[in-house]
Write an enzyme that holds these catalytic residues in place. Structure first.
Site, short mmCIF file in Angstrom:
data_model
loop_
_atom_site.label_atom_id
_atom_site.label_comp_id
_atom_site.label_asym_id
_atom_site.label_seq_id
_atom_site.Cartn_x
_atom_site.Cartn_y
_atom_site.Cartn_z
N HIS A 11 -5.15 2.43 -1.93
CA HIS A 11 -4.45 1.82 -0.84
C HIS A 11 -4.61 0.33 -1.12
O HIS A 11 -5.42 -0.20 -1.75
CB HIS A 11 -4.99 2.25 0.61
CG HIS A 11 -6.64 1.76 0.72
ND1 HIS A 11 -6.97 0.52 0.92
CD2 HIS A 11 -7.81 2.45 0.57
CE1 HIS A 11 -8.31 0.30 0.97
NE2 HIS A 11 -8.74 1.70 0.70
N HIS A 152 -8.07 6.57 -1.76
CA HIS A 152 -9.25 5.64 -1.58
C HIS A 152 -9.89 5.56 -3.02
O HIS A 152 -9.89 6.47 -3.71
CB HIS A 152 -10.16 6.08 -0.25
CG HIS A 152 -9.34 6.06 0.83
ND1 HIS A 152 -9.24 5.03 1.74
CD2 HIS A 152 -8.87 7.22 1.13
CE1 HIS A 152 -8.55 5.34 2.82
NE2 HIS A 152 -8.30 6.65 2.50
#
Length: 214
Positions: A11, A152
């Site tokens: 992200h 992530h």
């Protein structure tokens, strides 16, 4: 048999990334820098024939995924297995605070991370199992095609470690930048790493900073 491709992108940046505050399952929003990085990621992937876009349930991944998906006219599917590691009691704390309160545990985390479970949190073994299950789900759902997952740092690291059969002790020896692009391919059940932490859309690897908390 055609190769199946899964793109794993981290992200965009958050303010908590910048100040080294542990996020984990806490839903810290993208910063302005993170939004800019996400737009750059969407542009970099716009020409690829991506057939599906998946995301971690957390907004810092979901908003980034939605920007990419919009380029392809796709909806975004949330996969719980892609969520960041749960840091338990560390979540919301600054790295400097963790270093004081959990000095022995964070030394172990930096040296032998697979032996650590944060208080009331997850272990890397658990993260790896759920992340790997998410990867195999995406590959099975889109054989011979390209799918993307915005996720992530920790899930990506565990997947790369497993594909490359790296020793658990070298977990931290791969750098993953915000919106870095990682391309994986699979043919007949055998995975390979095709691209690792591509940040050309951000201006190259020298543009990326260091982060000590996830």
């Amino acid at each position: 048999m055609k190769e199946t491709f899964v793109i794993l992108a981290r992200h965009g940046a958050t303010e908590w990334n910048r100040i080294s505050r542990y996020q984990g399952h806490l839903d810290a929003p993208l910063s302005e820098e993170g939004l800019e990085q996400s737009r750059a990621l969407a542009g970099a992937l716009a020409a690829l024939p991506i057939k599906a876009v998946y995301t971690s349930p957390l907004s810092r991944a979901r908003i980034c995924a939605e920007m990419v998906a919009a380029q392809h006219g796709l909806a975004v599917t949330s996969l719980p297995g892609l969520i960041e590691i749960c840091h338990g009691e560390w979540e919301g704390m600054l790295l400097s605070e963790v270093e004081v309160r959990y000095a022995d545990l964070i030394r172990q985390w930096r040296t032998y991370p697979y032996t650590v479970r944060m208080p009331k949190g997850e272990s890397l073994v658990e993260v790896e199992e759920r992340s790997w299950a998410a990867l195999e789900f995406m590959a099975a759902a889109h054989p011979g095609e390209i799918s993307l997952a915005v996720t992530h740092d920790t899930p990506i690291r565990t997947i790369l470690r497993r594909i490359l059969n790296l020793d658990q002790a070298v977990f931290w020896q791969i750098k993953l930048d915000n919106t870095g692009i990682n391309v994986l391919g699979c043919r007949q059940g055998r995975w390979r790493v095709i691209a690792l932490n591509d940040t050309c859309h951000l201006g190259g690897w020298l543009k990326a900073g260091e982060q000590m908390a996830l």
